[in-house]
Scaffold this motif. Sequence first.
Motif, PDB file in Angstrom:
ATOM      1  N   THR A  26     -10.086  -9.469  -3.732  1.00 23.37           N
ATOM      2  CA  THR A  26      -9.236  -8.360  -3.286  1.00 23.37           C
ATOM      3  C   THR A  26      -9.227  -8.281  -1.766  1.00 23.37           C
ATOM      4  N   LEU A  27     -10.407  -8.394  -1.156  1.00 26.56           N
ATOM      5  CA  LEU A  27     -10.493  -8.332   0.309  1.00 26.56           C
ATOM      6  C   LEU A  27      -9.841  -9.554   0.948  1.00 26.56           C
ATOM      7  N   LYS A  28      -9.985 -10.719   0.321  1.00 27.68           N
ATOM      8  CA  LYS A  28      -9.331 -11.921   0.846  1.00 27.68           C
ATOM      9  C   LYS A  28      -7.814 -11.787   0.774  1.00 27.68           C
ATOM     10  N   MET A  29      -7.315 -11.127  -0.254  1.00 30.47           N
ATOM     11  CA  MET A  29      -5.879 -10.882  -0.362  1.00 30.47           C
ATOM     12  C   MET A  29      -5.426  -9.983   0.797  1.00 30.47           C
ATOM     13  N   TYR A  30      -6.201  -8.941   1.100  1.00 27.96           N
ATOM     14  CA  TYR A  30      -5.875  -8.085   2.245  1.00 27.96           C
ATOM     15  C   TYR A  30      -5.857  -8.911   3.533  1.00 27.96           C
ATOM     16  N   GLU A  31      -6.824  -9.801   3.654  1.00 27.09           N
ATOM     17  CA  GLU A  31      -6.921 -10.661   4.831  1.00 27.09           C
ATOM     18  C   GLU A  31      -5.681 -11.549   4.945  1.00 27.09           C
ATOM     19  N   GLU A  32      -5.265 -12.154   3.845  1.00 23.73           N
ATOM     20  CA  GLU A  32      -4.093 -13.031   3.846  1.00 23.73           C
ATOM     21  C   GLU A  32      -2.823 -12.274   4.231  1.00 23.73           C
ATOM     22  N   LYS A  33      -2.763 -11.003   3.895  1.00 30.59           N
ATOM     23  CA  LYS A  33      -1.585 -10.195   4.205  1.00 30.59           C
ATOM     24  C   LYS A  33      -1.661  -9.561   5.592  1.00 30.59           C
ATOM     25  N   HIS A  58      -8.459  -0.441   1.717  1.00 31.88           N
ATOM     26  CA  HIS A  58      -8.716  -0.529   0.279  1.00 31.88           C
ATOM     27  C   HIS A  58      -8.314   0.769  -0.426  1.00 31.88           C
ATOM     28  N   TYR A  59      -8.613   1.883   0.183  1.00 30.93           N
ATOM     29  CA  TYR A  59      -8.238   3.188  -0.375  1.00 30.93           C
ATOM     30  C   TYR A  59      -6.717   3.297  -0.484  1.00 30.93           C
ATOM     31  N   LEU A  60      -6.013   2.940   0.584  1.00 36.90           N
ATOM     32  CA  LEU A  60      -4.553   3.031   0.562  1.00 36.90           C
ATOM     33  C   LEU A  60      -3.949   2.129  -0.511  1.00 36.90           C
ATOM     34  N   ALA A  61      -4.492   0.929  -0.647  1.00 32.27           N
ATOM     35  CA  ALA A  61      -3.941  -0.028  -1.603  1.00 32.27           C
ATOM     36  C   ALA A  61      -4.314   0.316  -3.040  1.00 32.27           C
ATOM     37  N   SER A  62      -5.575   0.599  -3.292  1.00 33.82           N
ATOM     38  CA  SER A  62      -6.034   0.746  -4.680  1.00 33.82           C
ATOM     39  C   SER A  62      -5.877   2.151  -5.245  1.00 33.82           C
ATOM     40  N   LYS A  64      -4.032   4.960  -3.483  1.00 38.78           N
ATOM     41  CA  LYS A  64      -2.727   5.537  -3.154  1.00 38.78           C
ATOM     42  C   LYS A  64      -1.560   4.618  -3.503  1.00 38.78           C
ATOM     43  N   LYS A  65      -1.867   3.375  -3.869  1.00 40.48           N
ATOM     44  CA  LYS A  65      -0.860   2.398  -4.304  1.00 40.48           C
ATOM     45  C   LYS A  65       0.212   2.123  -3.251  1.00 40.48           C
ATOM     46  N   ILE A  66      -0.196   2.047  -1.994  1.00 37.04           N
ATOM     47  CA  ILE A  66       0.729   1.741  -0.899  1.00 37.04           C
ATOM     48  C   ILE A  66       0.774   0.226  -0.740  1.00 37.04           C
ATOM     49  N   ASN A  67       1.970  -0.319  -0.564  1.00 34.18           N
ATOM     50  CA  ASN A  67       2.103  -1.774  -0.442  1.00 34.18           C
ATOM     51  C   ASN A  67       1.675  -2.250   0.945  1.00 34.18           C
ATOM     52  N   ALA A  68       1.626  -3.563   1.115  1.00 40.00           N
ATOM     53  CA  ALA A  68       1.117  -4.166   2.356  1.00 40.00           C
ATOM     54  C   ALA A  68       1.909  -3.715   3.579  1.00 40.00           C
ATOM     55  N   ASN A  69       3.230  -3.663   3.476  1.00 42.95           N
ATOM     56  CA  ASN A  69       4.037  -3.237   4.631  1.00 42.95           C
ATOM     57  C   ASN A  69       3.745  -1.795   5.011  1.00 42.95           C
ATOM     58  N   GLY A  70       3.580  -0.927   4.017  1.00 41.14           N
ATOM     59  CA  GLY A  70       3.240   0.461   4.298  1.00 41.14           C
ATOM     60  C   GLY A  70       1.878   0.597   4.955  1.00 41.14           C
ATOM     61  N   ILE A  71       0.922  -0.185   4.468  1.00 32.10           N
ATOM     62  CA  ILE A  71      -0.425  -0.153   5.052  1.00 32.10           C
ATOM     63  C   ILE A  71      -0.392  -0.656   6.489  1.00 32.10           C
ATOM     64  N   LYS A  72       0.351  -1.744   6.740  1.00 30.61           N
ATOM     65  CA  LYS A  72       0.466  -2.260   8.112  1.00 30.61           C
ATOM     66  C   LYS A  72       1.025  -1.189   9.040  1.00 30.61           C
ATOM     67  N   TYR A  73       2.033  -0.471   8.575  1.00 28.54           N
ATOM     68  CA  TYR A  73       2.643   0.585   9.380  1.00 28.54           C
ATOM     69  C   TYR A  73       1.634   1.695   9.674  1.00 28.54           C
ATOM     70  N   ILE A  74       0.899   2.125   8.660  1.00 27.80           N
ATOM     71  CA  ILE A  74      -0.100   3.187   8.844  1.00 27.80           C
ATOM     72  C   ILE A  74      -1.185   2.742   9.823  1.00 27.80           C
ATOM     73  N   LEU A  75      -1.689   1.515   9.657  1.00 23.42           N
ATOM     74  CA  LEU A  75      -2.735   1.019  10.562  1.00 23.42           C
ATOM     75  C   LEU A  75      -2.212   0.897  11.994  1.00 23.42           C
ATOM     76  N   GLU A  76      -0.967   0.451  12.131  1.00 21.91           N
ATOM     77  CA  GLU A  76      -0.363   0.355  13.469  1.00 21.91           C
ATOM     78  C   GLU A  76      -0.275   1.736  14.110  1.00 21.91           C
ATOM     79  N   MET A  77       0.107   2.732  13.334  1.00 23.19           N
ATOM     80  CA  MET A  77       0.190   4.105  13.852  1.00 23.19           C
ATOM     81  C   MET A  77      -1.188   4.599  14.295  1.00 23.19           C
ATOM     82  N   LEU A  78      -2.215   4.272  13.526  1.00 27.47           N
ATOM     83  CA  LEU A  78      -3.567   4.673  13.907  1.00 27.47           C
ATOM     84  C   LEU A  78      -3.982   4.052  15.233  1.00 27.47           C
ATOM     85  N   HIS A  79      -3.642   2.775  15.399  1.00 28.42           N
ATOM     86  CA  HIS A  79      -4.061   2.071  16.611  1.00 28.42           C
ATOM     87  C   HIS A  79      -3.231   2.457  17.835  1.00 28.42           C
TER      88      HIS A  79
END
Length: 112
Positions: A26-33, A58-62, A64-79
């Motif tokens: 699961t974590l490797k999949m996050y890494e690949e994305k 992991h919380y957002l994906a598992s 909250k069921k947010i897809n990779a693009n949504g997670i990238k956007y959220i992380l970008e906003m945090l940074h």
Amino acid sequence: MALVDNKKDILPLSSIAELLTTKIRTLKMYEEKGLLPPKEENKKLYSIDDVKFIAFTHYLASVKKINANGIKYILEMLHTNMDEQNRDTFLDLVEKKMEQLSGIDIKDVETM
């Protein structure tokens, strides 16, 4: 004097997977994305600070069921939109919420 430097890379993905009660795959999949903090190809160790972001991802994906693009956007906003202090405060709040979920709850969500 701090006992541990939270920015020092010390943990492999296998240890983080165990901490989060998830699978390494699961974590490797996050890494690949591109959802994990970038690391050199031959040195894939993560810091305590990185673990907070990995746990949040992991919380957002598992849960909250947010897809990779949504997670990238959220992380970008945090940074880009939060200073380090506010980001740390936010991640501490998320961590407390995640502690309320048991590992079993998250595993149930992963198998759905």
